[in-house]
Design an enzyme around this catalytic site. Structure first.
Site, mmCIF file in Angstrom:
data_model
loop_
_atom_site.group_PDB
_atom_site.id
_atom_site.type_symbol
_atom_site.label_atom_id
_atom_site.label_comp_id
_atom_site.label_asym_id
_atom_site.label_seq_id
_atom_site.Cartn_x
_atom_site.Cartn_y
_atom_site.Cartn_z
ATOM 1 N N LYS A 39 -13.013 13.117 -15.784
ATOM 2 C CA LYS A 39 -14.112 13.083 -14.805
ATOM 3 C C LYS A 39 -14.247 11.720 -14.120
ATOM 4 O O LYS A 39 -15.027 11.563 -13.195
ATOM 5 C CB LYS A 39 -15.450 13.413 -15.494
ATOM 6 N N GLU A 72 -31.819 18.954 -13.017
ATOM 7 C CA GLU A 72 -31.165 17.786 -13.631
ATOM 8 C C GLU A 72 -31.678 16.501 -12.990
ATOM 9 O O GLU A 72 -31.965 15.519 -13.682
ATOM 10 C CB GLU A 72 -29.644 17.891 -13.466
ATOM 11 N N SER A 132 -21.018 22.580 -20.439
ATOM 12 C CA SER A 132 -20.282 22.806 -21.684
ATOM 13 C C SER A 132 -20.240 21.546 -22.557
ATOM 14 O O SER A 132 -20.233 21.643 -23.796
ATOM 15 C CB SER A 132 -18.860 23.277 -21.364
HETATM 16 C C1 5RP Z 1 -24.292 21.268 -14.211
HETATM 17 C C2 5RP Z 1 -23.681 19.910 -14.214
HETATM 18 C C3 5RP Z 1 -22.786 19.569 -15.365
HETATM 19 O O1 5RP Z 1 -23.245 18.403 -15.951
HETATM 20 C C4 5RP Z 1 -21.395 19.364 -14.859
HETATM 21 O O2 5RP Z 1 -21.013 20.517 -14.109
HETATM 22 C C5 5RP Z 1 -20.410 19.119 -15.997
HETATM 23 O O3 5RP Z 1 -20.291 20.272 -16.767
HETATM 24 P P1 5RP Z 1 -19.258 20.403 -17.962
HETATM 25 O O4 5RP Z 1 -19.764 19.548 -19.057
HETATM 26 O O5 5RP Z 1 -19.274 21.871 -18.300
HETATM 27 O O6 5RP Z 1 -17.908 19.954 -17.448
HETATM 28 O O7 5RP Z 1 -23.899 19.097 -13.360
HETATM 29 O O8 5RP Z 1 -25.069 21.488 -13.071
#
Ligand code: 5RP
Length: 228
Positions: free
Chosen positions: A124, A106, A33
C-alpha cells in the site's frame, strides 16, 4: 508469506500498539480486511477499553459479535486513537481510502481522534497517490454534475456497482461512489479541499487533513513502526 498473513501480523502489532494507551478510554475502529484482523486480535483484551466507535455497519457487526461495546459517536467527546487501513499511503501519511466504501464515517471518526494509526502491508506504500482509483461518495442525484466536475481533474470517472453489477453500490449512508482512475495526486491537501467543494460530494477518499500519524506496515521481514 501471503497477504493474509501480512494482515494478521500487522493486526497483532496494532493490538500491541493500542494496549499501550491508558485503559478505560474509547477507541476508534476503521473498516476493511486488515482492520478485521486487528479486531480479532484485540478481542481477548476488549476490557482495556470502555468502548469503541465504529466506521461502518460491517465493523459494528464484527465488534458486537466479539462482545465489544459500540458507542454512538454523538455520545463521545474525543478519542485517543483511530485505527484503520488504507488503499494507498505516501511517505507523509496522506492516504487514499474508501476501497470498502466506508470513507465518510471513517473520516468522521478519524477527525475525532488524537492519533490516526494506519495499518497495512507494504504493497500500500506509494511515492505519489493515485494509482488506486480515488473514491468519492456522492448524493445520488448529483451523479451527472459531479462526474463532469471530477473529469476536470483529468481522471476517468466511473460509478461503483454492487456485486451483482446490475445496480449502484450503496454506502451505509445511502450515497453512491464515483471512482476516479488515472490521477497523479501531487498535492493531496489541495485536491481534497477542491473536491470537497463540489456540490453533491459527501466525502472524498483523500485523507490529507486527517492523515496518518503512525504507520504500522508489514512485510515478509516483520512489522515496521513509523512516526509520520
Ligand atoms: C474502507 C477502507 C479500507 O481501509 C481500505 O479499503 C483498506 O482495506 P483492506 O484492509 O481490506 O485492504 O478505506 O473504506
Amino acid at each position: 508469506m501471503n497477504q493474509d498473513q501480512l494482515k494478521k501480523m500487522v493486526g497483532e502489532a496494532a493490538r500491541d500498539e493500542v494496549l499501550k494507551l491508558a485503559s478505560g478510554q474509547v477507541l476508534g475502529i476503521g473498516t476493511g480486511s486488515t482492520v478485521n484482523c486487528f479486531i480479532d486480535a484485540l478481542a481477548p483484551y476488549k476490557a482495556h477499553f470502555s468502548g469503541t466507535v465504529s466506521s461502518s455497519n460491517a465493523t459494528t457487526e464484527r465488534l458486537l459479535k466479539h462482545g465489544f461495546k459500540v458507542l454512538n459517536p454523538n455520545d463521545v467527546n474525543g478519542l485517543p486513537a483511530y485505527v484503520d487501513g488504507a488503499d494507498e499511503i505516501d511517505s507523509l501519511g496522506n492516504m487514499i481510502k474508501g476501497g470498502g466504501g466506508a470513507l465518510t464515517r471513517e473520516k468522521i471518526i478519524a477527525s475525532m481522534a488524537k492519533q490516526f494509526i494506519c495499518i497495512c502491508d507494504s504493497s500500500k506504500q506509494v511515492s505519489v497517490l493515485g494509482a488506486f482509483a480515488l473514491p468519492v461518495e456522492i448524493i445520488p442525484l448529483a451523479q451527472g454534475v459531479v462526474t463532469r466536475e471530477l473529469e476536470k481533474f483529468g481522471g476517468k470517472v466511473s460509478l461503483r456497482l454492487a456485486k451483482s453489477a446490475q445496480e449502484p453500490f450503496v454506502t451505509d449512508n445511502g450515497g453512491w461512489i464515483l471512482d476516479v482512475a488515472g490521477l497523479s495526486i501531487s498535492n493531496p491537501l489541495s485536491m481534497e479541499s477542491q473536491i470537497n467543494q463540489i456540490a453533491g460530494v459527501i466525502t472524498v477518499g483523500l485523507f490529507a487533513k486527517e492523515r496518518a500519524n503512525i504507520l504500522l506496515v508489514s512485510n515478509t521481514a516483520g512489522v515496521v513502526r513509523l512516526i509520520l
